[in-house]
Structure formats: structure tokens, C-alpha cells
Design a protein around this motif. Structure first.
Motif, mmCIF file in Angstrom:
data_model
loop_
_atom_site.group_PDB
_atom_site.id
_atom_site.type_symbol
_atom_site.label_atom_id
_atom_site.label_comp_id
_atom_site.label_asym_id
_atom_site.label_seq_id
_atom_site.Cartn_x
_atom_site.Cartn_y
_atom_site.Cartn_z
ATOM 1 N N GLU A 1 0.811 -1.163 -0.088
ATOM 2 C CA GLU A 1 -0.065 -0.204 -0.110
ATOM 3 C C GLU A 1 0.721 1.353 0.157
ATOM 4 O O GLU A 1 0.314 2.542 -0.178
ATOM 5 N N PHE A 2 1.990 1.025 0.253
ATOM 6 C CA PHE A 2 3.152 2.278 0.286
ATOM 7 C C PHE A 2 3.740 2.276 -1.125
ATOM 8 O O PHE A 2 4.557 3.645 -1.197
ATOM 9 N N SER B 1 10.283 4.250 11.722
ATOM 10 C CA SER B 1 10.575 2.990 12.437
ATOM 11 C C SER B 1 11.537 1.975 11.883
ATOM 12 O O SER B 1 12.401 1.568 12.548
ATOM 13 N N GLU C 1 -3.699 10.898 5.169
ATOM 14 C CA GLU C 1 -3.375 9.575 6.480
ATOM 15 C C GLU C 1 -2.488 8.619 5.973
ATOM 16 O O GLU C 1 -1.648 8.301 6.591
ATOM 17 N N LEU C 2 -2.578 8.361 4.571
ATOM 18 C CA LEU C 2 -1.541 7.437 4.090
ATOM 19 C C LEU C 2 0.070 8.003 4.084
ATOM 20 O O LEU C 2 0.838 7.438 4.463
ATOM 21 N N LYS C 3 0.166 9.334 4.135
ATOM 22 C CA LYS C 3 1.333 9.869 4.025
ATOM 23 C C LYS C 3 1.971 9.783 5.340
ATOM 24 O O LYS C 3 3.127 9.605 5.483
ATOM 25 N N ALA C 4 1.168 9.975 6.312
ATOM 26 C CA ALA C 4 1.472 9.863 7.652
ATOM 27 C C ALA C 4 2.127 8.475 8.099
ATOM 28 O O ALA C 4 3.058 8.281 8.850
ATOM 29 N N LYS C 5 1.200 7.609 7.676
ATOM 30 C CA LYS C 5 1.717 5.952 7.712
ATOM 31 C C LYS C 5 3.204 5.974 7.079
ATOM 32 O O LYS C 5 3.898 5.147 7.954
ATOM 33 N N ILE C 6 3.399 6.527 5.748
ATOM 34 C CA ILE C 6 4.641 5.889 5.362
ATOM 35 C C ILE C 6 5.791 6.584 6.030
ATOM 36 O O ILE C 6 6.711 6.080 6.326
ATOM 37 N N GLU C 7 5.494 7.993 6.536
ATOM 38 C CA GLU C 7 6.599 8.565 7.363
ATOM 39 C C GLU C 7 6.782 7.857 8.470
ATOM 40 O O GLU C 7 8.014 7.830 8.888
ATOM 41 N N GLU C 8 5.831 7.338 9.118
ATOM 42 C CA GLU C 8 5.918 6.749 10.409
ATOM 43 C C GLU C 8 6.637 5.491 10.128
ATOM 44 O O GLU C 8 7.597 4.872 10.896
ATOM 45 N N PHE C 9 6.444 4.751 8.836
ATOM 46 C CA PHE C 9 7.191 3.632 8.553
ATOM 47 C C PHE C 9 8.706 3.682 8.294
ATOM 48 O O PHE C 9 9.368 2.879 8.707
#
Length: 1035
Positions: A941-942, A1007, A996-1004
Motif C-alpha cells: 500500500e506504500f 521506524s 493519512e497514508l502519507k503519515a503512515k509512510i513517514e511513520e514506517f
């Protein structure tokens, strides 16, 4: 002492004079002159009436009738008798002037005058009714006996080429008296015959034949009111036939054969004598230049005489209010019946000749002269509504500048409903009458607007327009079908000659290798074709190219055209309104196209533009070249670029054109921007050939842009546009420039490989000569075709790379935008791979310059672009973009290129900066590899669904709802404004950020980075850069 001689009475003197004039006698005196006729019966009748046997004014007509009615085989035929009677009356009239007695002299003058009048009157009667009087002339002709006298009257005894014409001289005053006071009904049959004879006398006569005599005779006749009326009333003025077409109009109308007289080639069926090509230009290569120049001068002189004469004939008829309408109807019929001359292929059996329409073009331009003054002060009389409401010309089928045929029809209907034909009808009638004369000036002190010039439908008649308006639109149509069509024919003729010469050269080469009778026949056939084509080419040159006056008049006309068209949009001002006025949108497209074609043609003829005011043309071009909202056809707008290309100072060699670029206000402000916009617009023309067309058009734009970059004021504007339009027009321009560069270079290099294969085939002499002749011919043609393609593609590729090189020196940021930087890097890497990579030796050619292939210069320019972008790369994103190119990037290429640059003497500073960039790319490659390893397995999804790379700025496509990376989709949108997943329209401002997806990618990413650091622990390792041996790639 001698008796004094008794003096004669006035009656006796009158008798003597009249007997001498009419060659008759009432007394049988055994006259020695065989021409004198004894009128025995007439004498008996007079005696029975108790009168003296003397001729008198009272008996004159009776005697003449009896002389003409009698059967006298030895006497003169009726026409000759009457003309000579007039001549004798003229001679007697001269003698009378010496009489001393005033009273007698006055009486005798009256008698002579009456005798002349009687002779003329019965001439008319006889010519109108040839069978009324006995005629024993054994040499009767189908041609009117009056015609030789008219020829003599107009000074036609010796034509311009030494051919002596037959026919006796006309008695002084006879022709004038014959036509001046004639009754129309009695003279009409005489005039009908004369016009038919004049038409026949120039049928199939070329420019070197004797057309001058009939033309002067025609002009003489139309200057008499009865002559003018008889001409336009003639059944052949506008022939009526169900089979009537343009060619029939030309050959059967009275004026048609006069307009057919020409130096231009025509279909064999209609060929004129003498053959000008054969007589003046056969074996031209062996003729002395002075002989050719003499032929050119002669043809130009005689054609100018024809133009002037025909213009005078038409002007004479137009000034006569009784015949003006007939002339306009004739011109309209000629135009309408020849509308298919505007097609690519013209049927010579159904369309009038090029000669006729070039002649008509020259004549119409002369009729326009009164309103082609420098200020174009009468342009207010040209009503744009003529295109819709005129019943004269068939304009409805012509392609409009912007409006579709449906839009034109709708606008016509909407305006028709608004026109109140009853309003101001009287004023409308007065306006039409006032403006009938072409040379009249405006009756109002204030210039009326187009709205105030509405045509008025008077009493249910056809809509009336001023003559200037009629003449303007008719001239536009005639020039389109005539002069401009001739330009096109000439261009195709030159291309045909070039093709034949290329083929002939190939055949001769083959004949040397493997002689054959068939090849020899083909060579002979081609040599004859080239000879005929060359003759035709010289004929065009003689009548058109060397006629500077004709071209100047045409340029003056089209200057009025562009000024008038600009008036429809509110005048010369920028920027244009976003909405195109309907009147402009509905104008025929060829109005503009013809103006551009003329400018291109004239620009290529030395000194043809001298003295022409070009500023108005320049304004027009800058206003509309990048305005698809006003001129829909991209090919028409690209013609404007072609005009500017011809005007570049290095090409025109004129200071006048230099000021158009470097001292022209609209040019300085808008030219660069509009060229960049057109460069982008031309990507999609709607034509099935659009892919290939765009390269030729962009070639012209690129040449102009390269010139403008060297002009500081234009370069500053260019830099400003690049800054202001960084994400707009400039980014699109850059994208297409890169696309074209890649395609053209790739295509050229592939064709070079194919060419080398063909060369290898042909160099194997034994194997080559064992092949069938036809196969060798086909392979040879393919070889020459490939050579041409490589030469053209390489030239275009060189231009594109050159533009990238010189612009990237001062304009860098657009190259480094996220949606562009990887595209640029991939292009540069690909070029570098081709030029210094493993396959470069396979691209070596015996004569690379012949194909515009300059690998050393190309490498220098590619490296210059690399270095320019590296200098402006403040955020160090360029090296990483270079390494992300999985197709062409190889770190060894930078070393190989550096070595080649040193060998060819490139600037040491450039080489050093390029080496440093290579070092940075290696570092970036290692970092990218480490980053990729640190990220590990990336969730689907990224990943961008197009590039399968980790998204940094995900956006949602509004229609397909697919999520993609912003730089990736923006790069796609530069070339294609549609959603790649469902082809629905898509623009950058429609993209929906997926926060929302951009935030998830940055968090990924965070990490994974944290995990990598923890895994490293306390290890302290250094990145090592391996140096690769590149000697295998270096010459």
C-alpha cells in the motif's frame, strides 16, 4: 480676248463632290473609272419627277440605297464601298476648307458631314443585316469586316514581336462615329459578332502571341456605352449551360480567353502558342545568363501589359453604373465555378488554368489599389457580415478560423433574427450609392464602426454592399485560388525536380555498376522529365517570382487583411480576451493562411520585402500564434513561426527584420512566451501525422528560440517566464523538449546501425552483383532513404540538446523539480551510454558530418548539462536521481566520458566538475542501497502502482480513486492530461492529497530507520568507494 471661265453654282459643286464620294453617276458619260456606277433606273425616276440629274443632299440617301441594292459585279462590296465613301468624304472635307466663299464652304461642309453620317449609318445596317444588300465579294470571311479597321485604329499594324497584321487603315473618325451615337438595338448584333471575333483571336494565344491588338480593341469598344452594354448583355458574358464549370467559363466566356493568356504551363489540351517553355527555356543549362534574363524581362513586360489592359477593361465597366453589377456577377461566377482549385488535387478539365487565376489575381489587386493606402483608411467599409449574408460568393463551405460549421450556422440564424431590414432603409440606400466608387473617400468625418455598416436589404432585393467590400472579399478568394495556389504548385514542381534528380543520380550509379537497357530507358525518361519540369519552373519564375510589383501589391493587400482582422478583436493589444468574437471566429481560415504563405514565399525572394511595412504582420503573428481560442488550426499557427523563421536576421540578411525582433514592443514582451506555448500545443494537432509533424514545427521554433536567447532582452524575459511558469508552461516545454531529444537520438542511432548493415551488403561486390537488379534498386533506394532520415533526425536532436545545454546554464530549478529531475537524469544517462558506452564503436561512420552526427560536440553538450545542473543543485538531489536510473546508469560511464573529454580537449574545469559529480553519484548509489536495505520489505500500500517505488507524497486520483505518488503522476500529466487508469480528464489541481497514508509512510520510514540504527550497535564502518578499471571503454 479669252472668255472668262463660268463659275460653278453651289448645286453643281455639291453634285461633283457627292459623285466623287459615292462613285455614282446619273448620266451615262462612259466613265473610265470602273468603280463608278451609272444608276440608270434612278436617273429615269428623277427625270420623271421633273428634277435635274444632279446629286444633292436631298437625293443622297436614295442614291446610296440604289447603289447598294443594285447588282454591279465589278463594283466594291457594300462594306468596303461604304467605308471608302467615308474616306473619300473625309478627303473632300479637307479640300473644302480652302474654298474662299464662306457660304458655299458652309453648304459643302454640311453635305460632306451628311455623306459621312450616311456611310456610317448604312455600315451599321449592313453589318447588322449582311444579306440586305447584294455582295459579290468572293473573299467573304466569318470575321466581322469591321475588326481589321478597329485593329488599325488601336495601332495594331505591328505587334510587339514583329508580326505584321493585315487590314486597311480606318478612315479618320470613322470608328468614333460608328460607335458614338449608335442606337443600341441596331448596333447590338454588330457588337456581338465583334466580341466573338475578339475572343476567338486570343483563344490559345500565349504570352508571346499577339494578344495586345485584340486587348486594345476590347478596351476601345467597352469605352463606348453601347459597347459596354453589348458586352455584358452577350450570351457568352456568363455562358449558360448545364455543363458549365471553371474550364468552360475560361474557354467560352468573352473575357475568359483574355485571362487565359499566360506564361504558365497548362494541360496539353489547352496549351497555347507559341510554347513559352520550349521557346525561351529549353536546354536552359546551356543558355547564356543574358539570354535567360532577356526572356524573363520580355515575359514580365508583356504580362504587365496584359494585367494593365484587363484591369482597365474591368474598371471601365465598373465605373459604368449600368454594367457594374454584371462585372461583379461575372467575377463571382468565375470564383464559384473554380472553388475546387483550392483542393490539393485540381482537375484541369473542370477548373480554369493557373494562368487565368494568376492573371485575375494581378487584375483584382489593381482594382484594390484605391483602398490600399498606407493608413488603410477605408477599411471601415469592409463588412464582416458579407461572409454570411452575401448572395454573391459561395463562402459557406470554407473552414473558419475557429468556429465549427454548426456554430457559424447558429450565429447566422441568431443575427438574421435581429436584423430589421426596414430600419433606416433610405439611409442604407444612400450609403450604398455613396460608396459604389472604389476610389471614393468616407463621407463621414468619424470612422463608423462595423456595427454602423450593416448591410440593408432594400425592397426585397439582394443585400447590397459597398464596392470596396465586394472587391476585398472577391480578391481574397481569387488570390487563394490563383496566386497562392501558384505558389503551392511552384513549390511542388521544385520538389518534383529534386526527387527526379535524386532518382536519376541513383539510376546512373546503378548503371555504372550493372548496365541494363531498362535502366538506360529510365535514365532517358527522367532526363526528359527534368527538362520539361525545368522549363515549367522558369515559366513560373518569369511570370511570378520576378514580378516584384505583383508581390508588393499582394503584400499590401494582406497587410490590409491582417489590420482588418485585428480590428474585429478590438485592435493590436495584448493580452487577448479569453472569448473570441464570433465575427473573427467565423472568418475563412484561408484569409490568414494565405497571408502567411505569401510572407514565407516573398521572404525567400531577394529584396521582395524591401519597403514593405512588416510591423502589422509581426503584431498579428505574436497576437495569434499561441492563441488556439482564436485560431483553432495548430498547423496554421505554426506557419506563423515559419514566417518568423524566414525573418531571422541571419537568414533574411536584412536590418529591417532585425528590428522586428529586437526593437518591437509586442515582440519583446510576448514572443518567447508564445513560442514556448506553441512548442507545447503542437504536441497534439489532431492529425494522423501529428507525431512526425511536430518535429518539423519544433525545429522552426527551436531555431527561433536559439536566436532569441542571444538577444539579452529576450533572454531576460525567458528567465522570468521560467521562474513564473516553473510549474506551468515552462515545465511542459521542458518535458516535450526532453521527450523529443530522447526519441530523435534513439531513432538516429538505430538507423545508423541499419545503414551500416546496408553498407556492408553493398560493399560485398561479388554477392551484391549476383542479386537481381530490381532488388539492388530497392535496397539502394532504402539506403538513400535511411541516409535522409538520419540526417534530419540528427539535426533535430542536435538542436534539442543544444537548447538544453545553453538554457540549463542560467535556468536550472525547473530541471530539478521532483517530477522532472529523474526524467532529466535518465535522458542524460542514456545519451552518455550511447556516446561512450560499449557499443559506441558500432556507431562509427565514414563521413559522420554528412549525417549531422557530431559525437564529440554532442558529448560536450551532454556533459555541460550535467555540470550546469550540478552547479545549481543546492539540495544535492541530482546525484541520487542519476543513480535511480536502472536502465542506463553505470558509474564507469563517468570515468569513460572524462577520458574522452580530455582527449578531445574539453575545458579542464568542466571535466573536473563532471568527475566530482561522478563521485557524488557513487556516494548517492551507496546511500540509496543502504536506505533500501534499511527499509526492508515495504508494504504494497506504500508503493506507487506505476513505478513500484516508495511513495513520499501520495495523492488520490479523483475518478479512478487510485493512490499514486505525486511526482510520478505529475510527470505523467506533463505529456498526457488523463488518468492513466481510466483515461478520464485529469489535471494537477484535481489531485487529492492522502494525508493519512502519507503519515503512515513517514511513520514506517522512521521506524525502519530506528531499527537499522539499533541493529548497527556500536559498529563503526566506513563506506568504501571501489574504483573500476575502465580501460576497456576508453579509446
Amino acid at each position: 480676248m479669252a472668255m472668262p471661265k463660268p463659275s460653278k453654282t453651289p448645286a453643281e459643286i455639291e453634285d461633283i463632290i457627292l459623285r466623287k464620294i459615292f462613285l455614282v453617276s446619273l448620266v451615262d458619260s462612259m466613265e473610265n473609272d470602273s468603280r463608278v456606277v451609272y444608276l440608270e433606273m434612278t436617273a429615269a425616276e428623277i427625270m420623271s419627277e421633273g428634277k435635274e440629274l444632279r446629286l444633292s443632299r436631298e437625293l443622297m440617301e436614295r442614291v446610296v440605297i440604289d447603289r447598294l441594292s443594285g447588282s454591279f459585279p465589278t463594283a466594291e462590296p457594300p462594306f468596303q464601298y461604304l467605308v471608302n465613301s467615308y474616306r473619300r468624304a473625309y478627303e473632300e472635307g479637307k479640300k473644302i476648307t480652302s474654298m474662299k466663299d464662306k457660304n458655299v464652304r458652309s453648304e459643302m461642309e454640311l453635305a460632306v458631314k451628311q455623306a459621312k453620317k450616311l456611310a456610317v449609318s448604312y455600315c451599321r445596317i449592313h453589318l447588322g443585316n449582311p444579306d440586305m444588300f447584294p455582295n459579290h465579294d468572293k473573299n467573304k470571311s466569318s470575321v466581322s469586316p469591321l475588326l481589321p479597321l478597329i485593329f488599325a485604329e488601336v495601332g495594331g499594324n505591328l505587334d510587339d514581336f514583329g508580326g505584321r497584321s493585315s487590314g486597311a487603315a480606318s478612315p479618320p473618325g470613322f470608328i468614333e462615329e460608328f460607335f458614338r451615337d449608335a442606337d443600341y438595338d441596331s448596333i447590338e448584333p454588330v457588337m456581338k459578332q465583334l466580341y466573338e471575333d475578339l475572343r476567338g483571336s486570343v483563344l490559345k494565344v500565349s504570352a508571346l502571341g499577339n494578344f495586345q491588338q485584340p486587348l486594345r480593341a476590347l478596351l476601345l469598344l467597352v469605352n463606348y456605352p453601347v459597347g459596354a452594354k453589348a458586352l455584358v448583355s452577350h450570351p457568352w458574358w456568363i455562358p449558360k449551360s448545364v455543363y458549365l464549370n471553371g474550364r468552360v467559363m475560361e474557354m467560352t466566356s468573352i473575357l475568359g480567353p483574355f485571362f487565359h493568356v499566360s506564361a504558365l504551363p497548362d494541360h496539353a489540351i489547352f496549351k497555347s502558342d507559341p510554347d513559352i517553355g520550349q521557346q525561351c527555356f529549353s536546354e536552359a543549362s546551356t543558355r547564356r545568363p543574358a539570354d535567360l534574363l532577356s526572356s524573363f524581362t520580355t515575359i514580365k513586360t508583356v504580362m504587365t501589359g496584359l494585367y494593365d489592359g484587363l484591369a482597365e477593361v474591368l474598371m471601365c465597366l465598373l465605373k459604368n453604373t449600368n454594367t457594374r453589377e454584371n462585372v461583379l456577377e461575372y467575377l463571382a461566377e468565375v470564383i464559384n465555378k473554380n472553388s475546387s482549385r483550392g483542393h490539393l488535387q485540381v482537375d484541369p478539365l473542370s477548373c480554369a488554368s493557373s494562368g487565368m487565376f494568376v492573371n485575375l489575381s494581378a487584375v483584382m489587386l489593381r482594382l484594390c489599389e484605391p483602398f490600399l493606402d498606407a493608413n488603410m483608411s477605408k477599411r471601415d467599409k469592409i463588412d464582416p457580415k458579407y461572409v454570411f449574408y452575401s448572395n454573391r460568393l459561395e463562402l459557406s463551405g470554407l473552414t473558419a478560423l475557429h468556429a465549427s460549421s454548426e456554430e457559424v450556422s447558429q450565429w447566422f440564424e441568431d443575427n438574421s433574427a435581429k436584423v430589421d431590414t426596414s430600419t433606416n432603409a433610405g439611409d442604407g440606400q444612400n450609403r450604398v450609392i455613396r460608396s459604389q466608387d472604389a476610389s471614393s473617400s468616407s463621407s463621414s468625418a468619424n470612422t463608423p464602426s462595423l456595427q454602423n455598416n450593416k448591410p440593408v436589404n432594400i425592397s426585397g432585393e439582394k443585400t447590397k454592399y459597398p464596392f470596396i467590400c465586394e472587391c476585398f472579399f472577391m480578391t481574397a478568394r481569387v488570390l487563394n485560388l490563383g496566386l497562392l495556389k501558384a505558389f503551392s504548385d511552384f513549390k511542388h514542381l521544385v520538389q518534383d525536380i529534386s526527387r527526379c534528380e535524386d532518382t536519376l543520380s541513383s539510376f546512373k550509379a546503378l548503371q555504372e555498376q550493372a548496365p541494363s537497357p531498362q535502366l538506360q530507358q529510365d535514365i532517358s525518361r527522367l532526363e526528359k522529365e527534368i527538362e520539361l519540369y525545368t522549363q515549367e519552373k522558369f515559366c513560373y519564375e518569369a511570370q511570378i517570382l520576378r514580378d516584384g510589383t505583383l508581390l508588393q501589391r499582394a503584400l499590401s493587400y494582406y497587410r490590409l487583411m491582417v489590420i482588418w482582422l485585428v480590428g474585429l478583436v478590438g485592435g493590436f493589444k495584448m493580452p487577448l480576451s479569453p472569448t473570441c468574437p464570433k465575427e473573427f471566429a467565423c472568418m475563412p481560415e484561408h484569409f490568414v493562411e494565405d497571408a502567411m504563405e505569401l510572407l514565407i514565399f516573398a521572404s525567400r525572394i531577394p529584396r521582395a520585402l524591401d519597403g514593405v511595412m512588416l510591423d502589422d504582420f509581426m503584431n498579428f503573428i505574436i497576437m495569434f500564434m499561441a492563441s488556439p481560442e482564436y485560431i483553432r488550426n495548430p498547423y496554421l499557427r505554426s506557419k506563423m513561426v515559419e514566417v518568423l523563421n524566414c525573418w531571422m536576421p541571419r537568414r533574411s540578411g536584412s536590418k529591417a527584420t532585425e528590428t522586428l525582433f529586437e526593437g518591437h514592443q509586442l515582440s519583446l514582451e510576448y514572443l518567447v512566451k508564445n513560442l514556448l506555448k506553441l512548442y507545447v500545443d503542437i504536441e497534439f494537432t489532431g492529425s494522423h501525422t501529428q507525431f512526425y509533424d511536430k518535429f518539423n514545427i519544433r525545429h522552426n521554433i527551436a531555431e527561433l528560440l536559439e536566436y532569441l536567447w542571444q538577444v539579452p532582452s529576450h533572454r531576460n524575459v525567458w528567465r522570468r517566464i521560467a521562474k513564473e511558469e516553473e510549474k506551468g508552461i515552462y515545465l511542459n516545454f521542458l518535458n516535450f523538449l526532453i521527450n523529443d531529444s530522447i526519441y530523435l537520438l534513439d531513432e538516429s542511432l538505430n538507423k545508423i546501425l541499419e545503414l551500416k548493415e546496408l553498407e556492408a551488403e553493398m560493399s560485398n561486390t561479388v554477392e551484391w552483383e549476383s542479386r537481381p537488379a530490381q532488388e539492388r534498386q530497392e535496397r539502394t533506394r532504402l539506403f538513400h532513404s535511411q541516409e535522409n532520415i538520419i540526417r534530419i533526425d540528427m539535426k533535430l536532436a542536435n538542436e534539442d540538446v543544444s537548447m538544453l545545454a545553453f538554457t540549463s546554464e542560467q535556468i536550472i530549478s525547473p530541471f530539478l523539480l521532483p517530477e522532472m529531475v529523474e526524467r532529466v537524469a535518465s535522458m542524460l544517462n542514456y545519451f552518455l551510454l550511447q556516446l561512450v558506452g560499449p557499443q559506441r564503436k558500432s556507431l562509427s561512420l565514414k563521413d559522420p558530418e554528412k549525417y549531422e552526427f557530431r559525437p564529440k560536440l554532442l558529448l560536450k553538450q551532454i556533459v555541460t548539462i550535467y555540470v550546469n545542473l550540478a552547479r545549481g543543485d543546492k539540495e544535492n538531489i541530482f546525484p541520487a536521481a542519476i543513480t535511480r536510473d536502472g536502465r542506463s546508469y553505470n558509474e564507469q560511464l563517468f570515468d569513460a566520458a572524462s577520458d574522452v573529454l580530455r582527449k578531445i580537449g574539453e575545458d579542464a574545469r568542466i571535466i573536473q566538475e563532471f568527475v566530482e559529480l561522478g563521485t557524488k553519484t557513487r556516494v548517492a548509489a551507496v546511500e540509496a542501497k543502504d536506505a533500501e536495505a534499511a527499509l526492508g520489505d515495504i508494504p504494497d500500500e506504500f508503493l506507487d502502482p506505476i513505478q513500484y517505488t516508495l511513495m513520499k507524497d501520495p495523492v488520490i486520483l479523483p475518478s479512478s480513486r487510485v493512490i499514486v505518488d505525486r511526482p510520478v503522476i505529475q510527470r505523467h500529466l506533463l505529456s498526457d492530461s488523463t488518468d492513466p487508469f481510466n483515461r478520464s480528464p485529469l489535471t494537477s489541481d484535481m489531485l487529492i492529497p492522502d494525508v493519512e497514508l502519507k503519515a503512515k509512510i513517514e511513520e514506517f520510514i522512521k521506524s525502519q530507520e530506528l531499527r537499522r540504527r539499533e541493529g548497527l550497535g556500536s559498529q563503526n564502518t566506513k563506506d568504501k568507494i571501489q574504483t573500476t578499471d575502465t580501460t576497456s571503454l576508453i579509446e
